[in-house]
Enzyme design. Structure first.
Site, mmCIF file in Angstrom:
data_model
loop_
_atom_site.group_PDB
_atom_site.id
_atom_site.type_symbol
_atom_site.label_atom_id
_atom_site.label_comp_id
_atom_site.label_asym_id
_atom_site.label_seq_id
_atom_site.Cartn_x
_atom_site.Cartn_y
_atom_site.Cartn_z
ATOM 1 N N ASP A 122 19.647 57.293 56.356
ATOM 2 C CA ASP A 122 20.102 58.613 56.758
ATOM 3 C C ASP A 122 19.855 58.674 58.275
ATOM 4 O O ASP A 122 19.072 57.885 58.815
ATOM 5 C CB ASP A 122 19.331 59.715 56.005
ATOM 6 N N TRP A 123 20.534 59.587 58.950
ATOM 7 C CA TRP A 123 20.484 59.589 60.421
ATOM 8 C C TRP A 123 19.064 59.871 60.928
ATOM 9 O O TRP A 123 18.471 60.887 60.596
ATOM 10 C CB TRP A 123 21.501 60.611 60.950
#
Ligand SMILES: *[C@@H]1O[C@H](CO)[C@@H](O)[C@H](O)[C@H]1NC(C)=O
Ligand SMILES: *[C@@H]1O[C@H](CO)[C@@H](O)[C@H](O)[C@H]1NC(C)=O
Ligand SMILES: *[C@@H]1O[C@H](CO)[C@@H](O)[C@H](O)[C@H]1NC(C)=O
Ligand SMILES: *[C@@H]1O[C@H](CO)[C@@H](O)[C@H](O)[C@H]1NC(C)=O
Ligand SMILES: *[C@@H]1O[C@H](CO)[C@@H](O)[C@H](O)[C@H]1NC(C)=O
Ligand SMILES: *[C@@H]1O[C@H](CO)[C@@H](O)[C@H](O)[C@H]1NC(C)=O
Ligand SMILES: *[C@@H]1O[C@H](CO)[C@@H](O)[C@H](O)[C@H]1NC(C)=O
Ligand SMILES: *[C@@H]1O[C@H](CO)[C@@H](O)[C@H](O)[C@H]1NC(C)=O
Ligand SMILES: *[C@@H]1O[C@H](CO)[C@@H](O)[C@H](O)[C@H]1NC(C)=O
Ligand SMILES: *[C@@H]1O[C@H](CO)[C@@H](O)[C@H](O)[C@H]1NC(C)=O
Ligand SMILES: *[C@@H]1O[C@H](CO)[C@@H](O)[C@H](O)[C@H]1NC(C)=O
Ligand SMILES: *[C@@H]1O[C@H](CO)[C@@H](O)[C@H](O)[C@H]1NC(C)=O
Length: 762
Positions: free
Chosen positions: A282-283
């Protein structure tokens, strides 16, 4: 220099448990359970299917030509036009992959569609719609040259009733979540786009999902049974359908970060479930370098994170093996070839609407399916004396802030939940809600508000309209035929909800109802919204949960209000009489500790399984929804297939993506006849609940939707697979089919409206 495997394992073990931020002392961490070390990462090989084998053949040949520098380069992200851009290999013509949000429409560019949210789609209980949704969405991603669509969502599943992101996915039941994830993956990938199923795993709340000044992120501590039977379950369907990417999550599990948890990545995902594709962070979810590499992360986003040159160094000094690096790159390229993306794939073409650029319209005729799914996901929960459908009323009054797009700068379409700033702005400037907030929101090309669509209809009926979107106690004209009141309940990534209702909206509804004998309430809600402040009011004749229907919101609603479409949506959450009825999982877990812990002590007992066990009467149960017609159930029949009913799946059979292949074999077929006994054609969602011994008293294990003409009948057939009948055996580490016991089977119209029953014996 190479360190021994044993040393690597110890280093990795420690890194896995003491997340490498430098100030952690492992002996002080209050552990629930250690996350067991599982090393090394299984190398993807394509062995699980001919299609994957062919993709791996090409990927391996490509990777064999790369330098160390080039290999490292494709494992990291770069700033570019897409929300994620993996590194390229210009020397060999590999452009890297373009990643884009969101699960319900491409977020950001213009000339894209805003689809209904995942929870709205689930409320249709319609497998064909789930597939068509994935396909249409995939076509838009393909058209814009996006290689990887960041969806579907099956986590958060919806453990926390007030969780901020539950609405992005199908809701707290793993069976319907699994069907939906599988269908969306198939549809998206049929359009040529890599589906990235997310978030793996246990990312069930927003509060403290990330490390902060307070300390580490929240640790979701769930036991092995709960992981298998509840949270990982829907991902098995996504994997089985071929998802070529998985996104690992922000929070920790058993104190180990989601993108460096070797048990979840190397163990369950890549070994037990045979995952052949790549894991992307995930970012900014990566919290260490060597530990993430060895635990099974394959691509870091949105930049170099802890990798980049550090990863090259780690390979050179032996802390990460060259085999692991090769595997990361091979998995990415295999996914790319698996989807045929090297054959004339459109060039990534993502522009901000703020920059002048050529028009690239990828919407096709998706407005049609959006309108249909929008209508099919509307849930009618109250309808006294057939006050709906409306019969061409001549004097129609519309009330409430949620009826219309507001004339306010914050609510122009590009900002419909399109950015984090709006998540807070919405509180004061809200208009009609077609999606909710954060990275799961979308960018509608236009919005058909309820007001617009109702007005068009009233004009056609030569009627008169009265409206007031602002007052809490609007004036109701005595001659009005019907008062339509619109309220909503917002939620967003980055924070959890504090309440399942708000006073302003409840007062508005009560005030209108006290002056209008035919009051119809429509709620657009991100997650459950309680209604006991007014549900029994005698003047409230009808109530519709309108969900998060996307750009065609008003059209979808009018189709249902006026009876062009008979409502058929059913609840994918239990609606309680009061917030506190949801028990310990109502709120997100709040803690100011440096190592916050959330113990999932309720196990699999969330939503209706909890209400059933505690014998709490809900306002509206899971699976409930009314129609304009009535249905009768009859002829329950159960038949057994020839498949083996041995306690465990056979040994010596290799897993396929999605787990042991025998888990997907159909052991029993259950069928029932449904007859439309009312006066209009309509669709019914028949639901099958199974009483698996040593598990919740009833679990959803089948649903079939049938459109039935007046006086007509349909036979629905539910296929029960080995997995559907099994429980997770912690000691054997296998799915166990319990023999010598009876399994009660129920078929009905909701989780508490069980019309037929029978027994399966094994
Ligand atoms: C870690 O904590 C334990 C128990 O509190 C203590 O004995 C040990 O000295 C600490 N280690 C470090 C490196 O601070
Ligand atoms: C979680 O469980 C552990 C182990 O049983 C216990 O020590 C801890 O207090 C629990 N934490 C919370 C927040 O309940
Ligand atoms: C977390 O700990 C529990 C309890 O020890 C265990 O059953 C479960 O398998 C662990 N899961 C992971 C992913 O570490
Ligand atoms: C790494 O990827 C970037 C971004 O695509 C590209 O500009 C650069 O040339 C690549 N480096 C190598 C060594 O190929
Ligand atoms: C894609 O296909 C072209 C033409 O067949 C070939 O030249 C190129 O090397 C391929 N690229 C990759 C990354 O396989
Ligand atoms: C390498 O690691 C250090 C911290 O360990 C970090 O500051 C740096 O940004 C990392 N990334 C790159 C690309 O070097
Ligand atoms: C190897 O390199 C990595 C990345 O710079 C570093 O984090 C790690 O401590 C190094 N390990 C050894 C044993 O030198
Ligand atoms: C519904 O119909 C019944 C019977 O005609 C009537 O007694 C009742 O008042 C009606 N209820 C409402 C809310 O109109
Ligand atoms: C919408 O606006 C009303 C009135 O200002 C407010 O009471 C309500 O809480 C808002 N709803 C949401 C979901 O923000
Ligand atoms: C949930 O949190 C609210 C505060 O937002 C608190 O008042 C309430 O007691 C909590 N309820 C439960 C059941 O934990
Ligand atoms: C229902 O509506 C009628 C007509 O406006 C009104 O007279 C009556 O008081 C309302 N009933 C309640 C319980 O508010
Ligand atoms: C099963 O159905 C029969 C009628 O066919 C009914 O009498 C019985 O109560 C039902 N049992 C359960 C457990 O629902």
């Amino acid at each position: 220099m190479k360190t021994s495997i044993a040393t690597q394992a110890i280093v990795a073990f420690l890194a896995n448990h003491v997340d490498a931020l430098g100030w952690t002392n492992v002996s002080e961490v209050p552990l629930y359970g250690l996350s067991p070390p599982v090393y090394p990462t299984p190398q993807g090989s394509g062995s699980t299917s001919p299609a994957w084998a062919a993709a791996y053949g090409k990927a391996e040949a490509f990777v064999a030509q790369l330098t160390l520098e080039e290999k490292m380069n494709v494992t990291r992200g770069y700033t570019g036009t897409c929300v994620g851009n993996s590194g390229s290999v210009p020397r060999l013509g590999f452009k890297g992959l373009c990643f884009e949000d969101a699960p319900s429409g491409i977020r950001g560019p213009d000339f894209v569609s805003a689809f209904p949210a995942g929870s709205h789609l689930a409320a249709t209980w319609d497998k064909d719609y789930m597939y068509q949704y994935g396909k249409a969405l995939g076509e838009e991603y393909y058209g814009k040259g996006v290689n990887v669509a960041l969806g579907p969502v099956g986590g958060p599943l919806g453990r926390v009733t007030r969780g901020g992101r539950g609405w992005e996915g199908p809701g707290p039941d793993p069976y319907i979540a699994g069907i939906q994830m599988g269908e969306i993956v198939t549809g998206t990938q049929d359009a040529g786009v890599i589906a990235c199923s997310k978030h793996w795993l246990l990312n069930e709340q927003e509060y403290r999902r990330l490390p902060s000044a307070l300390g580490e992120s929240l640790s979701s501590n769930a036991d092995d049974v709960t992981i298998h039977e509840l949270y990982a379950w829907p991902f098995m369907n996504a994997l089985r359908a071929g998802t070529a990417a998985i996104m690992c999550s922000y929070q920790r599990t058993n104190n180990s970060y989601g993108c460096q948890n070797s048990k979840l990545l190397n163990g369950i995902l890549k070994t037990e479930f045979g995952f052949e594709g790549f894991v992307v962070s995930d970012w900014d979810a990566q919290q260490s370098g060597v530990a993430t590499a060895n635990a099974g992360l394959d691509i870091v986003m949105p930049d170099g994170g802890y990798w980049g040159n550090n990863l090259t160094q780690a390979v050179n000094n032996g802390s990460v093996s060259i085999d692991r690096l090769d595997d990361m790159v091979t998995r990415q390229l295999a996914a790319f070839y698996f989807l045929g993306q090297n054959e004339s794939y459109p060039k990534a073409n993502i522009y901000s609407a703020l920059v002048q650029h050529p028009v690239l319209d990828v919407r096709g005729d998706h407005d049609k399916i959006i309108r249909e799914i929008g209508a099919a996901g509307h849930i009618l929960v109250k309808n006294v004396n057939n006050s709906l459908p409306l019969k061409a009323p001549r004097h129609v009054s519309v009330f409430g802030y949620d009826a219309e797009v507001k004339a306010n700068p914050w609510t122009n379409p590009a900002r419909f939940g399109g950015g984090y700033e709006v998540n807070f702005g919405w509180q004061t400037f809200n208009g009609t809600m077609i999606t909710a907030g954060g990275s799961g929101s979308n960018t509608p090309p236009y919005v058909i508000s309820p007001f617009k669509a109702i007005q068009d209809r009233v004009i056609a009926d030569r009627g008169t309209m009265r409206w007031d979107f602002f007052s809490v106690d609007p004036t109701v004209e005595a001659s009005t035929d019907v008062c339509l009141v619109f309220i909503n309940a917002y939620a967003s990534e980055s924070f959890d909800r504090l309440s399942l209702s708000d006073e302003f909206s409840d007062n508005l509804v009560n005030n209108v109802a006290s002056n209008c004998a035919n009051t119809v309430v429509v709620l657009h809600t991100a997650g459950p919204r309680v209604v006991d402040a007014w549900i029994e009011h005698e003047n409230i004749t009808a109530v519709i949960y309108g969900g998060l229907p996307g750009q065609e919101s008003g059209h979808s609603l009018v189709d249902v209000l006026y009876g062009d479409v008979t409502p058929s949506g059913k609840l994918v959450h239990t609606i309680a009489k009061q917030d506190s009825d949801y028990g310990n999982v109502l709120n997100s877990s709040v803690s100011f500790d440096a190592f916050p812990q959330s113990n999932f002590t309720e196990g699999v007992y969330i939503d209706y399984k909890y209400f059933d066990r505690e014998n709490i009467e809900p306002r509206f149960e899971f699976g409930f929804g009314l129609s304009y017609t009535t249905f009768e159930y009859s002829n329950l029949a159960i038949s057994q297939s020839a498949a083996s009913t041995a306690a465990y799946p056979s040994a010596n059979v290799s897993v396929v993506q999605g787990g042991h292949p025998e888990l997907w074999e159909v052991l029993f077929n259950v069928s029932a006849t449904i007859t439309n006994t009312g006066s209009v054609a309509g669709a019914e969602v028949a639901q099958l609940y199974l009483g698996i011994p040593n598990a919740p008293i009833r679990q959803l294990r089948g649903f079939e939707k049938a459109l039935i003409p007046v006086n007509g009948s349909a036979t629905v057939t539910f296929e029960l697979t080995r997995r559907d009948l099994s429980i997770w055996d912690v000691v054997a580490q296998k799915w166990l089919l319990q023999g010598g016991v009876d399994y009660p089977v129920y078929v009905g119209a909701s989780s508490r409206d069980l019309r037929l029953n029978g027994t399966i014996s094994i």
